[in-house]
Every structure is written in structure tokens, then in C-alpha cells.
Design a protein around this motif. Structure first.
Motif, mmCIF file in Angstrom:
data_model
loop_
_atom_site.group_PDB
_atom_site.id
_atom_site.type_symbol
_atom_site.label_atom_id
_atom_site.label_comp_id
_atom_site.label_asym_id
_atom_site.label_seq_id
_atom_site.Cartn_x
_atom_site.Cartn_y
_atom_site.Cartn_z
ATOM 1 N N LEU A 278 57.682 25.435 81.586
ATOM 2 C CA LEU A 278 58.678 26.503 81.547
ATOM 3 C C LEU A 278 59.487 26.523 82.831
ATOM 4 O O LEU A 278 60.719 26.634 82.801
ATOM 5 C CB LEU A 278 57.977 27.850 81.333
ATOM 6 N N TRP A 279 58.809 26.401 83.951
ATOM 7 C CA TRP A 279 59.490 26.422 85.253
ATOM 8 C C TRP A 279 60.499 25.286 85.344
ATOM 9 O O TRP A 279 61.648 25.482 85.737
ATOM 10 C CB TRP A 279 58.452 26.299 86.372
ATOM 11 N N ARG A 280 60.078 24.059 84.960
ATOM 12 C CA ARG A 280 60.959 22.896 85.040
ATOM 13 C C ARG A 280 62.177 23.052 84.139
ATOM 14 O O ARG A 280 63.309 22.770 84.557
ATOM 15 C CB ARG A 280 60.198 21.622 84.658
ATOM 16 N N VAL A 281 61.948 23.508 82.906
ATOM 17 C CA VAL A 281 63.047 23.596 81.950
ATOM 18 C C VAL A 281 64.037 24.691 82.357
ATOM 19 O O VAL A 281 65.259 24.488 82.303
ATOM 20 C CB VAL A 281 62.499 23.854 80.536
ATOM 21 N N ASP B 159 67.789 23.595 83.148
ATOM 22 C CA ASP B 159 68.799 23.968 82.160
ATOM 23 C C ASP B 159 69.602 25.198 82.541
ATOM 24 O O ASP B 159 70.797 25.284 82.231
ATOM 25 C CB ASP B 159 68.139 24.227 80.800
ATOM 26 N N LEU B 160 68.947 26.169 83.196
ATOM 27 C CA LEU B 160 69.607 27.446 83.452
ATOM 28 C C LEU B 160 69.711 27.808 84.923
ATOM 29 O O LEU B 160 70.384 28.784 85.274
ATOM 30 C CB LEU B 160 68.864 28.565 82.701
ATOM 31 N N GLY B 161 69.014 27.060 85.763
ATOM 32 C CA GLY B 161 69.044 27.355 87.195
ATOM 33 C C GLY B 161 68.358 28.652 87.554
ATOM 34 O O GLY B 161 68.731 29.311 88.536
ATOM 35 N N ILE B 162 67.339 29.041 86.772
ATOM 36 C CA ILE B 162 66.613 30.275 87.046
ATOM 37 C C ILE B 162 65.121 29.988 87.094
ATOM 38 O O ILE B 162 64.666 28.888 86.785
ATOM 39 C CB ILE B 162 66.898 31.366 85.988
ATOM 40 N N ARG B 163 64.342 30.988 87.499
ATOM 41 C CA ARG B 163 62.890 30.870 87.567
ATOM 42 C C ARG B 163 62.263 31.735 86.466
ATOM 43 O O ARG B 163 62.898 32.654 85.961
ATOM 44 C CB ARG B 163 62.380 31.345 88.942
ATOM 45 N N PRO B 164 61.022 31.451 86.100
ATOM 46 C CA PRO B 164 60.346 32.306 85.117
ATOM 47 C C PRO B 164 60.293 33.760 85.578
ATOM 48 O O PRO B 164 60.261 34.055 86.779
ATOM 49 C CB PRO B 164 58.943 31.697 85.034
ATOM 50 N N GLY B 165 60.266 34.672 84.597
ATOM 51 C CA GLY B 165 60.251 36.088 84.899
ATOM 52 C C GLY B 165 58.893 36.584 85.346
ATOM 53 O O GLY B 165 57.914 35.834 85.439
#
Length: 261
Positions: free
Chosen positions: A234-237, A241-247
């Protein structure tokens, strides 16, 4: 699904939209309307089964860009082709496609349309979850997904309304998966939940709610490494793809698994 036409003749029809629109009746199974516009017309009318859909709305469905001057005449042609398709499934079914006012109506109940039937079971399952009835939710949501064997509506004109309904029903299907997994977890069926979630989490790698559900299920089953790997994917994708981190929820589950404060 038995229905009654406007002439009170007993008829049977099923409208399948998922995986490609088709009509089935006693005389023929899976009759596919010829041409992408006729198929899109079937979808547009079936999604509002029993209700009139304006010609303006149908024209928006059928043309990706500016419609031609002959759009209304062409719409009549596509409606005629759809009537022939209905009669191929069973003589007399063409009566179910009615020209009403400034539009058309497909006179079938929602239960005769696969995606609407599935949507009704989804609503029932969500209501059962909210009422604290996970067993009822599992029954309804399992039934919904049984009617939803493929991801969604395909083979349509890429117009704005058609694209919107494709996205809507794809979202509803994955929501049904999440609700079913939630109900299974409430019943202690962690393994069933993990088995359900795993392929969908892989198919929707940026959908964080799916990944969190799968992490929790794997962790409960003792597969700490598997749960951590779900988080790392999840972190990698999300980063790529979105330039964000998991919530926060995903991070909290991960930190509990990894022993971080």
C-alpha cells in the motif's frame, strides 16, 4: 423473472447488464443487441427500469461528443433494433419497450435486471449491518455478489453518463465486498474474510479501506508477515501513483504489527 406486459400477457424476461448487456427469455438465452449504441440504450433504460428516460438523456448516453442532427431519428432506429432483440428472446417482449411522451420506458421490474437486483441485496445487507445483524448481512451480501460475477458494465459508448454509471456500479461492487468482509469478521469468520479480501485488495491496490481490512484479518489469523507486506505494498503504490502516504488507520495497524510506538 415473470412479469406482465401492458396487454396483460404473461411473459418472462431477464436483463443482464453485467459483463455485457444481453436479454434472455423462454425462447432464447442471452440475445445481445447489435451495435454498441443499441447495447448502451438497453443499459440506459434498464438502469431506470419501469421509469421513463427522456430522449435528451438517452442522446447524452449514446453520443460521446456532439450528437448529429439525425440523433432523434437514430435513437428511433436503435430502439427498433432493441425491440427486435426483445422479440428474439420471446415473441411479444418488444411491447415492454414503450415510447412515452418525450422518452422511452422499459417496462420491467427492477428484479428482472441483474445489477438492480444485486444493488437491492447490497442495500439490504448494509441495513442489516447497521442494525447489528451480521448474519443477515452475510446472507444478503453473499447473494448480491453471486449476482455480480464480474466487475461491472462493459461494452458501452464512452459518453459521460455511461462512464459515470460504469464507475458507480464498480464502486458499489467493491463496497459490497468490504461490507461482506466486515460482516464475516463480526461473526468471527476471519479466514473467510481474508480469502474474500485478498484478490480484491490486489486488484484495487490504492483502496486503503480494503487493505486495512485485509491487514486486520491476516493479523488475527497470525500471519503478521503477510499483514506487514500488505501495508508495504500500500505504501509503495500510494507513493508511486498518488504521491501520498497511508492514512492513520493503516499506519496504526502497521505500528501495532511492527511494535513501533
Amino acid at each position: 423473472m415473470s412479469i406482465r406486459s401492458t396487454s396483460h400477457v404473461r411473459l418472462e424476461v431477464d436483463i443482464r447488464l453485467l459483463g455485457g448487456p444481453a436479454v434472455s427469455g423462454p425462447r432464447a438465452v442471452d440475445v445481445v443487441p447489435g451495435g454498441v449504441k443499441s447495447r448502451t440504450l438497453l443499459v440506459a433504460l434498464a438502469l431506470d427500469a419501469g421509469a421513463a428516460v427522456s430522449t435528451e438523456r438517452l442522446v447524452d448516453y449514446l453520443w460521446e461528443r456532439e450528437p448529429p442532427r439525425s440523433a432523434l431519428k437514430n435513437l428511433q432506429l436503435y430502439a427498433s433494433r432493441l425491440r427486435r432483440c426483445l422479440d428474439t428472446a420471446n415473441a411479444g417482449l418488444s411491447r415492454l419497450l414503450a415510447h412515452v411522451g418525450h422518452g422511452y420506458r422499459l417496462d420491467v421490474p427492477a428484479e428482472a435486471v441483474d445489477v438492480l437486483s444485486a444493488g437491492g441485496l447490497l442495500r439490504r445487507g448494509v441495513a442489516a449491518l447497521r442494525q447489528g445483524d451480521p448474519l443477515g448481512a452475510v446472507t444478503s451480501l453473499t447473494g448480491a455478489l453471486a449476482r455480480w460475477p464480474v466487475d461491472g458494465l462493459v461494452g458501452l459508448v464512452p459518453s459521460a453518463p455511461a462512464t459515470a454509471v460504469v464507475a458507480l456500479w464498480r464502486e458499489r461492487r467493491i463496497a459490497a465486498v468490504e461490507h461482506l468482509a466486515t460482516a464475516q469478521v463480526a461473526l468471527g469468520a476471519w479466514e473467510e474474510a481474508a480469502d474474500l479480501l485478498a484478490p480484491h485488495a490486489s486488484a484495487h491496490p490504492t483502496r486503503e479501506s480494503l487493505q486495512v481490512l485485509l491487514m486486520r484479518a491476516l493479523a488475527h489469523l497470525g500471519d503478521r508477515v503477510g499483514a506487514i507486506n500488505v501495508y508495504r505494498r500500500l505504501w509503495r503504490v500510494l507513493d508511486a501513483d498518488l504521491g501520498i502516504r497511508p492514512g492513520g488507520e493503516a499506519r496504526a495497524v502497521f505500528e501495532g504489527l511492527s511494535g513501533n510506538p
